[in-house]
Design a protein around this motif. Structure first.
Motif, PDB file in Angstrom:
ATOM      1  N   MET A   1       0.850  -1.185   0.000  1.00 47.77           N
ATOM      2  CA  MET A   1       0.000   0.000   0.000  1.00 47.77           C
ATOM      3  C   MET A   1       0.893   1.245   0.000  1.00 47.77           C
ATOM      4  N   THR A   2       0.456   2.237  -0.723  1.00 49.86           N
ATOM      5  CA  THR A   2       1.169   3.507  -0.780  1.00 49.86           C
ATOM      6  C   THR A   2       0.216   4.618  -0.384  1.00 49.86           C
ATOM      7  N   LYS A   3       0.623   5.416   0.594  1.00 47.35           N
ATOM      8  CA  LYS A   3      -0.162   6.577   1.008  1.00 47.35           C
ATOM      9  C   LYS A   3       0.429   7.812   0.353  1.00 47.35           C
ATOM     10  N   ASP A  44      -6.005  12.997   0.229  1.00 46.76           N
ATOM     11  CA  ASP A  44      -5.210  11.899   0.772  1.00 46.76           C
ATOM     12  C   ASP A  44      -5.666  10.632   0.061  1.00 46.76           C
ATOM     13  N   VAL A  46      -4.885   6.474  -0.854  1.00 43.47           N
ATOM     14  CA  VAL A  46      -4.198   5.225  -0.535  1.00 43.47           C
ATOM     15  C   VAL A  46      -4.320   4.323  -1.756  1.00 43.47           C
ATOM     16  N   LEU A  47      -3.169   3.923  -2.268  1.00 35.34           N
ATOM     17  CA  LEU A  47      -3.126   3.055  -3.442  1.00 35.34           C
ATOM     18  C   LEU A  47      -2.655   1.659  -3.053  1.00 35.34           C
ATOM     19  N   GLU A  48      -3.130   0.670  -3.752  1.00 33.59           N
ATOM     20  CA  GLU A  48      -2.660  -0.699  -3.521  1.00 33.59           C
ATOM     21  C   GLU A  48      -1.250  -0.886  -4.081  1.00 33.59           C
ATOM     22  N   GLU A  49      -0.858  -0.040  -5.029  1.00 33.19           N
ATOM     23  CA  GLU A  49       0.468  -0.112  -5.647  1.00 33.19           C
ATOM     24  C   GLU A  49       1.546   0.114  -4.590  1.00 33.19           C
ATOM     25  N   THR A  50       2.590  -0.720  -4.587  1.00 34.79           N
ATOM     26  CA  THR A  50       3.670  -0.574  -3.603  1.00 34.79           C
ATOM     27  C   THR A  50       4.920   0.079  -4.189  1.00 34.79           C
ATOM     28  N   ALA A  55       3.259   4.382  -8.373  1.00 38.84           N
ATOM     29  CA  ALA A  55       2.212   5.097  -7.637  1.00 38.84           C
ATOM     30  C   ALA A  55       2.193   6.566  -8.046  1.00 38.84           C
TER      31      ALA A  55
END
Length: 80
Positions: A1-3, A44, A46-50, A55
């Motif tokens: 996860m990427t914030k 803000d 949040v992506l599932e991409e790490t 991202a």
């Protein structure tokens, strides 16, 4: 996860009537010395991409297609 945080602001030279209204209201409330206010938006996401590079690329596309009107707005992306 990427914030990530995306900040969208009006480009310099674009009139900001909401910013002017806030500036005036602050003066009316007794806050002296406010020389200017510019209004913007914060997202803000949040992506599932790490992968941070992927991202950021996805976020840039989101901004260009939906989150920002790139004719009159600038955006910045912070990941982390």
């Amino acid at each position: 996860m990427t914030k990530a945080r995306v900040i969208v602001t009006l480009k310099n030279g674009v009139l900001d009537p909401q910013g002017k209204a806030i500036e005036s209201a602050l003066g009316g409330l007794g806050f002296a010395g406010v020389a200017g206010v510019r209004q913007g938006k914060v997202f803000d996401v949040v992506l599932e991409e790490t992968d941070p590079a992927k991202a950021e690329e996805a976020l840039r596309k989101m901004c260009e297609q939906l989150l920002a009107n790139t004719v009159i707005e600038d955006f910045s992306i912070s990941i982390g």
